[in-house]
Design an enzyme around this catalytic site. Structure first.
Site, PDB file in Angstrom:
ATOM      1  N   HIS A   1       3.353  -4.998 -20.201  1.00 31.95           N
ATOM      2  CA  HIS A   1       4.024  -4.100 -19.254  1.00 31.95           C
ATOM      3  C   HIS A   1       3.769  -2.638 -19.629  1.00 31.95           C
ATOM      4  O   HIS A   1       4.698  -1.854 -19.860  1.00 31.95           O
ATOM      5  CB  HIS A   1       5.525  -4.395 -19.207  1.00 31.95           C
ATOM      6  CG  HIS A   1       6.161  -3.971 -17.916  1.00 31.95           C
ATOM      7  ND1 HIS A   1       7.231  -4.642 -17.350  1.00 31.95           N
ATOM      8  CD2 HIS A   1       5.894  -2.944 -17.070  1.00 31.95           C
ATOM      9  CE1 HIS A   1       7.589  -4.049 -16.217  1.00 31.95           C
ATOM     10  NE2 HIS A   1       6.785  -3.021 -16.032  1.00 31.95           N
TER      11      HIS A   1
ATOM     12  N   GLU B   1      10.071 -11.376 -19.369  1.00 34.16           N
ATOM     13  CA  GLU B   1       9.563 -10.502 -20.432  1.00 34.16           C
ATOM     14  C   GLU B   1      10.600 -10.338 -21.546  1.00 34.16           C
ATOM     15  O   GLU B   1      11.799 -10.251 -21.273  1.00 34.16           O
ATOM     16  CB  GLU B   1       9.217  -9.134 -19.838  1.00 34.16           C
ATOM     17  CG  GLU B   1       8.088  -9.218 -18.815  1.00 34.16           C
ATOM     18  CD  GLU B   1       7.844  -7.894 -18.099  1.00 34.16           C
ATOM     19  OE1 GLU B   1       8.486  -6.883 -18.468  1.00 34.16           O
ATOM     20  OE2 GLU B   1       7.023  -7.853 -17.182  1.00 34.16           O
TER      21      GLU B   1
ATOM     22  N   ARG C   1       5.867  -6.592 -10.423  1.00 32.25           N
ATOM     23  CA  ARG C   1       6.934  -7.238 -11.181  1.00 32.25           C
ATOM     24  C   ARG C   1       6.580  -8.708 -11.337  1.00 32.25           C
ATOM     25  O   ARG C   1       5.967  -9.314 -10.453  1.00 32.25           O
ATOM     26  CB  ARG C   1       8.291  -7.111 -10.464  1.00 32.25           C
ATOM     27  CG  ARG C   1       8.906  -5.725 -10.516  1.00 32.25           C
ATOM     28  CD  ARG C   1       9.379  -5.377 -11.918  1.00 32.25           C
ATOM     29  NE  ARG C   1      10.089  -4.106 -11.970  1.00 32.25           N
ATOM     30  CZ  ARG C   1       9.540  -2.938 -12.197  1.00 32.25           C
ATOM     31  NH1 ARG C   1       8.222  -2.863 -12.375  1.00 32.25           N
ATOM     32  NH2 ARG C   1      10.255  -1.832 -12.245  1.00 32.25           N
TER      33      ARG C   1
ATOM     34  N   LEU D   1       0.837  -1.201   0.000  1.00 28.02           N
ATOM     35  CA  LEU D   1       0.000   0.000   0.000  1.00 28.02           C
ATOM     36  C   LEU D   1       0.874   1.255   0.000  1.00 28.02           C
ATOM     37  O   LEU D   1       0.788   2.099   0.876  1.00 28.02           O
ATOM     38  CB  LEU D   1      -0.944  -0.002   1.207  1.00 28.02           C
ATOM     39  CG  LEU D   1      -2.167   0.903   1.097  1.00 28.02           C
ATOM     40  CD1 LEU D   1      -3.146   0.346   0.071  1.00 28.02           C
ATOM     41  CD2 LEU D   1      -2.867   1.048   2.450  1.00 28.02           C
ATOM     42  N   GLY D   2       1.723   1.346  -1.037  1.00 22.53           N
ATOM     43  CA  GLY D   2       2.527   2.547  -1.237  1.00 22.53           C
ATOM     44  C   GLY D   2       1.762   3.539  -2.080  1.00 22.53           C
ATOM     45  O   GLY D   2       0.524   3.585  -2.055  1.00 22.53           O
ATOM     46  N   ARG D   3       2.472   4.345  -2.855  1.00 25.30           N
ATOM     47  CA  ARG D   3       1.811   5.348  -3.696  1.00 25.30           C
ATOM     48  C   ARG D   3       0.814   4.712  -4.645  1.00 25.30           C
ATOM     49  O   ARG D   3      -0.343   5.117  -4.733  1.00 25.30           O
ATOM     50  CB  ARG D   3       2.851   6.126  -4.508  1.00 25.30           C
ATOM     51  CG  ARG D   3       3.862   6.934  -3.697  1.00 25.30           C
ATOM     52  CD  ARG D   3       4.839   7.601  -4.653  1.00 25.30           C
ATOM     53  NE  ARG D   3       5.879   8.368  -4.003  1.00 25.30           N
ATOM     54  CZ  ARG D   3       7.066   7.861  -3.644  1.00 25.30           C
ATOM     55  NH1 ARG D   3       7.339   6.586  -3.879  1.00 25.30           N
ATOM     56  NH2 ARG D   3       7.978   8.625  -3.064  1.00 25.30           N
ATOM     57  N   ILE D   4       1.283   3.690  -5.378  1.00 21.34           N
ATOM     58  CA  ILE D   4       0.429   3.068  -6.387  1.00 21.34           C
ATOM     59  C   ILE D   4      -0.669   2.247  -5.726  1.00 21.34           C
ATOM     60  O   ILE D   4      -1.838   2.312  -6.123  1.00 21.34           O
ATOM     61  CB  ILE D   4       1.280   2.206  -7.340  1.00 21.34           C
ATOM     62  CG1 ILE D   4       2.232   3.108  -8.153  1.00 21.34           C
ATOM     63  CG2 ILE D   4       0.388   1.398  -8.276  1.00 21.34           C
ATOM     64  CD1 ILE D   4       3.261   2.349  -8.964  1.00 21.34           C
TER      65      ILE D   4
END
Length: 254
Positions: free
Chosen positions: A220, A202, A173, A93-96
């Site tokens: 991505h 990827e 990721r 639960l960071g910025r994104i």
């Protein structure tokens, strides 16, 4: 090895918020500055998470092909899953992650989260045990950082705890999920589906994932808008300008 090959290297300016592709410890030992591009890509990456969540729930990609291939003329497509009143478990639960939570609330969804520790002044319930949270949610959304500390964080135990009707969304990721086990669970319908923007190797994506109609796959593209990529590029250049002018870095990692 690259740092050793560049003896005059002073700064590594990452075009992206994640820096798990940089040997930060070696950079620190060699007194090399490292910057990244946080904040400017938060909204678009959160939007991508919601696009995947909506896409896999309401079968948008499948519906598009249903129309294009003429199947609609032979009868209606199957039903999707509603978002309202469902529980979303956000890993990181960071910025994104916080931006994803805000968007999910607009869809009348219940929010819970898992991380290293509870966040102060956050109204959402916290789960210290990821396995426990995985068993309690309808959607497991991965928004944590990559790197060795989170490698295969979502393993067989976590996937096995998920409900058969639950979905997993990954915009963090590819390394965060044990991809081989995820493929097994999706192929055998042990979970309902997945929305994946990132993968282990990827741009190589397992053929089994490509063959499933319960999976939405994107290449991505979390931050891939004209506006955000322009802002990211500007921030990279501004960090470089600040470094070589002797000013404080705008967004230092080191």
């Amino acid at each position: 090895k690259m740092m050793e090959a560049l003896p005059n290297l002073e700064i590594i300016a990452q075009f992206g918020v994640g820096y798990d592709n940089i040997d930060v410890e070696t950079a620190r030992d060699r007194h090399i500055a490292v910057t990244n591009t946080p904040d400017v890509l938060t909204d678009d990456t959160a939007d991508t998470a919601l696009a995947l969540l909506m896409g896999v729930s309401r079968r948008v990609a499948e519906g598009d092909m249903y129309v294009r291939t003429g199947k609609w003329a032979h009868g209606p497509m199957g039903l999707g899953a509603s978002l309202s009143n469902k529980t979303v478990g956000i890993v990181g639960l960071g910025r994104i992650g916080s931006a994803i939570a805000t968007r999910c609330m607009a869809f009348n969804m219940k929010i819970v989260y898992h991380g290293r520790s509870p966040k102060p002044d956050v109204p959402y319930p916290f789960y210290a045990d990821l396995v426990e949270m995985a068993g309690a949610v309808d959607y497991l959304v991965l928004a944590c950082a990559g790197g060795e500390s989170t490698r295969h964080l979502v393993d067989r135990r976590v996937l096995g705890a998920m409900k058969p009707k639950a979905f997993i969304i990954n915009i963090s990721r590819g390394s965060v999920i044990d991809q081989e086990t995820l493929v097994e669970f999706l192929v055998n319908r042990k979970i309902a589906g997945a929305g994946l923007d990132v993968f282990s190797h990827e741009p190589n994506v397992p053929d089994e994932l490509k063959s499933l109609d319960t999976v939405v796959l994107t290449p991505h593209i979390g931050s891939a808008t004209i506006e955000t990529r322009t802002a990211m590029g500007r921030l990279v250049l501004d960090n470089l300008s600040a470094h070589f002018a002797g000013r404080p870095l705008l967004t230092p990692v080191l």
